[in-house]
Design a protein around this motif. Structure first.
Motif: not given
Length: 478
Positions: A5-26, A155-158
């Motif tokens: 058998y062969e394993t096939v793997i893809g990843l969805e990686v969530h990264v929190e960005l280093a901003t001081k404030t949130k994406i849509f508010c202060g 970040i969604v890999s193939e």
């Protein structure tokens, strides 16, 4: 013959960005903080509140996209992903489905099997959800919205990975790229980098992928490797028994080393995606892309090559030093002051790594200044202090970032270079230890080690061991 058998793997990686404030508010994005104190009407989804995009989020997403060889969608926009869950206050998440900011990238990884490219399907920006806290004592669930609206890139890999080793190499490569860019600290234990693993197995040689499962939010490299091995074995066992693998989301329990079904896998149509009417599309000009490109720092791969050429340190040292941007920065700054790269490298590679390990810390947690490390190197090289005193002083630098010059002065730790004082101490030690003297004269070379030790003790460790050795031999051979 048993099936392979062969394993096939893809990843969805969530990264929190280093901003001081949130994406849509202060509101602040700082980790920790009492529940629901970093919140406002926007990130708690109050009626009538409107989102305003944080420009820094776009810049970080662009920087990561360029560093991972992605194409940039110069016209991109946000969509609403609708689902109902207590940690999702608006009952939708603002994300990007139709026109993500980056697509079709790749990164090169290296494993024991050699080099290989892993494709990146897309990178999109989105907001994080809040956090449910399950109180077993009160038998209820509480919700903390501090994390709601914290900016993420996903970040969604193939499905290009075939083993746990490749997955870890890929995650490590991403982590280093993002840390070097300053876009996130990527601390898995704090949740600022999280990976969902999509995994299927198929017979070796088969064209078609098997049915995949998804394991959510695994928060350490070791747990990810164990989850991959565990899920691979579970799927193979099902196939060997002639049972189907069900497409579903599973939760990996690292303590029990087993995964449990959470829910059958939703498809995009379940989320009723539609363009977010409150946010205008983002137009990314060529000039903006050029500006981000020009500001990209030297990444780990380039730094590694430069270290091997510029500093005469072993390849192994260069690998370890550049595996943390913070440690590499300290190395370069200290070397620039004292001009002794190998000595600086030794302090970082041996004593620093030992103390980090003892304290359960990461290289990112190093708190001492390069100036103080360089000063310690110079004190040792000049012979102002000996190596055992240097280690003692370094522990103080590591803990409290003390100035080594002041510390050595105020604690009277300078090496005693007064030969007459040293000679009289050695003569006393020789007179007090006739047996060791007889052993030495009888050909037992080890006996001198005991006498050196006694002398160092009498001098409170402040003598130069080489000078002690030399004088001792001189006196004993008279």
């Amino acid at each position: 013959m048993a099936k392979q058998y062969e394993t096939v793997i893809g990843l969805e990686v969530h990264v929190e960005l280093a901003t001081k404030t949130k994406i849509f508010c202060g509101c602040s994005t700082a980790f920790g903080g009492a529940p629901n104190t970093h919140t406002c009407p926007v990130c708690t989804g109050m009626p009538g509140s409107l989102p305003v995009l944080n420009k820094q989020v776009v810049e970080y997403a662009l920087a990561v996209g360029l560093a991972t060889n992605c194409e940039i969608n110069q016209y991109c926009k946000f969509d609403r992903k609708n689902y109902f869950y207590p940690d999702n206050p608006q009952n939708y998440q603002i994300s990007q489905l139709y026109l993500p900011i980056c697509h079709d990238g790749k990164v090169e990884i290296e494993t024991a099997a050699g080099k290989k490219y892993i494709g990146i399907h897309e990178i999109h920006m989105e907001e994080d959800a809040g956090k449910l806290v399950h109180d077993e004592w009160e038998d209820c669930s509480l919700v903390d919205y501090n994390r709601s609206g914290v900016p993420l890139i996903e970040i969604v890999s193939e499905p290009d990975m075939r083993s746990a080793e490749e997955v870890i190499a890929y995650l490590d490569k991403l982590r280093l790229i993002i840390q070097y860019l300053g876009a996130s600290d990527c601390k898995l234990q704090e949740g600022s980098m999280r990976a969902d693993v999509n995994l299927s197995v198929r017979e070796v040689g088969a064209e078609k992928f098997g049915t995949r499962t998804e394991m959510k939010n695994i928060n350490s490299f070791k747990a990810i490797a164990r989850a991959i091995e565990g899920e691979r074995a579970r799927q193979i066992e099902l196939l060997e028994m002639g049972k189907p693998v069900i497409q579903e989301t599973r939760r990996w329990d690292d303590n029990k080393e087993y995964s449990y079904a959470m829910r059958s896998k939703e498809d995009a149509q379940d989320y009723r995606y539609f363009p977010d009417p409150d946010l205008v599309p983002i137009i990314i000009s060529d000039e903006w892309i050029d500006r981000i490109k020009a500001a990209q720092p030297e990444l780990r791969t380039e730094k590694l090559e430069r270290y091997k050429k510029e500093f005469e340190i072993p390849d192994y040292d260069a690998e370890i030093l550049t595996s943390s941007k913070h440690m590499a920065d300290i190395f370069e700054a200290a070397t620039a002051i004292c001009k002794k790269p190998k000595k600086v490298s030794n302090w970082l590679m041996v004593e620093t790594l030992r103390l980090l390990k003892e304290n359960g810390q990461d290289p990112e947690d190093i708190a001492f200044s390069p100036e103080h490390l360089a000063a310690l190197v110079e004190l040792t090289e000049e012979g102002t202090i000996n190596s055992s005193v240097a280690k003692e002083v370094f522990e103080k630098i590591f803990e409290e970032d003390v100035d080594p010059v002041e510390y050595v002065e105020s604690h009277g730790l300078k090496t005693v270079n007064d030969e007459s004082a040293l000679r009289s101490t050695i003569e006393e030690i020789v007179a007090a230890n006739p047996q060791s003297v007889a052993d030495y004269k009888g050909g037992k070379q080890k006996a001198i080690g005991f006498l050196v030790g006694q002398t160092m003790k009498a001098m409170k460790g402040k003598a130069d061991p080489a000078a002690v050795n030399k004088l001792l031999k001189e006196i004993l051979d008279q």
